[in-house]
Write a protein that holds these residues in place. Structure first.
Motif, short mmCIF file in Angstrom:
data_model
loop_
_atom_site.label_atom_id
_atom_site.label_comp_id
_atom_site.label_asym_id
_atom_site.label_seq_id
_atom_site.Cartn_x
_atom_site.Cartn_y
_atom_site.Cartn_z
N LYS A 110 0.82 -1.21 0.00
CA LYS A 110 0.00 0.00 0.00
C LYS A 110 0.85 1.27 0.00
CE LYS A 110 -3.90 -2.10 2.46
NZ LYS A 110 -4.79 -2.03 3.66
N ASN A 111 2.17 1.10 -0.05
CA ASN A 111 3.09 2.26 0.00
C ASN A 111 2.76 3.17 1.18
OD1 ASN A 111 4.37 1.38 -2.33
ND2 ASN A 111 3.04 2.59 -3.66
N THR A 112 2.55 2.57 2.33
CA THR A 112 2.10 3.32 3.49
C THR A 112 2.95 3.00 4.71
OG1 THR A 112 -0.16 3.37 2.64
CG2 THR A 112 0.13 3.87 4.97
N LEU A 113 3.26 4.06 5.44
CA LEU A 113 3.98 3.98 6.71
C LEU A 113 2.97 4.24 7.82
CD1 LEU A 113 6.77 4.15 8.34
CD2 LEU A 113 6.56 6.62 7.99
N TYR A 114 3.10 3.51 8.93
CA TYR A 114 2.18 3.67 10.04
C TYR A 114 2.93 3.99 11.33
CZ TYR A 114 -1.05 1.22 6.94
OH TYR A 114 -1.83 0.83 5.87
N LEU A 115 2.20 4.61 12.24
CA LEU A 115 2.68 4.76 13.61
C LEU A 115 1.51 4.49 14.54
CD1 LEU A 115 5.12 5.55 15.41
CD2 LEU A 115 4.11 7.84 15.53
N GLN A 116 1.58 3.36 15.21
CA GLN A 116 0.57 3.03 16.22
C GLN A 116 1.02 3.63 17.55
OE1 GLN A 116 -2.45 1.34 15.95
NE2 GLN A 116 -2.72 1.99 18.08
N MET A 117 0.19 4.47 18.10
CA MET A 117 0.53 5.15 19.35
C MET A 117 -0.46 4.74 20.43
SD MET A 117 1.45 8.96 17.93
CE MET A 117 -0.24 9.33 17.46
N ASN A 118 0.05 4.12 21.48
CA ASN A 118 -0.77 3.68 22.60
C ASN A 118 -0.34 4.40 23.88
OD1 ASN A 118 -2.02 1.77 20.89
ND2 ASN A 118 -0.43 0.26 21.33
N LYS A 119 -1.19 4.35 24.86
CA LYS A 119 -0.90 4.96 26.17
C LYS A 119 -0.44 6.41 25.99
CE LYS A 119 0.45 0.48 28.10
NZ LYS A 119 1.54 -0.29 28.75
N LEU A 120 -1.18 7.15 25.23
CA LEU A 120 -0.78 8.51 24.92
C LEU A 120 -0.82 9.40 26.15
CD1 LEU A 120 -2.46 8.77 21.44
CD2 LEU A 120 -0.05 9.24 21.91
#
Length: 114
Positions: free
Chosen positions: A74-84
């Protein structure tokens, strides 16, 4: 390479968000991709990096809470952010390093507040 970040928003402390960064072309030859952030009155800082081989690096304050990943199909970068936390409030930027040049997308605002 053009980059478009999305997924920011307002979230309560302890909550989660997933940021996305769509690249305009294949990420196959991109050496490194990453996320940076900039809070009001502060310099831009590294959040996380991922190499084209899947190696990852995180800033100390993000370790265990944030996860960087890519979907090359998908030519996509992700950032999963938890416990913000409130101190995670910032504009988040995605970055690509390719053949000695840095490419930046427009940022997406993340606000952590009750």
């Amino acid at each position: 390479v053009q980059l478009q970040a999305s997924g920011g928003g307002l979230v309560q402390p302890g909550g989660s968000l997933r940021l996305s960064c769509a690249a305009s072309s294949s990420m196959f030859n991109i050496n490194w991709m990453g996320w940076y952030r900039q809070s009001s009155g502060k310099e831009r800082e590294l959040v996380a990096l991922i190499s084209n081989l899947g190696s990852t690096t995180y800033a100390d304050s993000m370790k265990g809470r944030f996860t960087i990943s890519t979907d090359n199909a998908k030519n996509t970068l992700y950032l999963q952010m938890n416990k913000l936390k409130p101190e995670d409030t910032a504009v988040y930027f995605c970055n690509a390093y390719l053949n000695g040049a840095n490419y930046w997308g427009k940022g997406t605002q993340v606000t952590v507040s009750s």
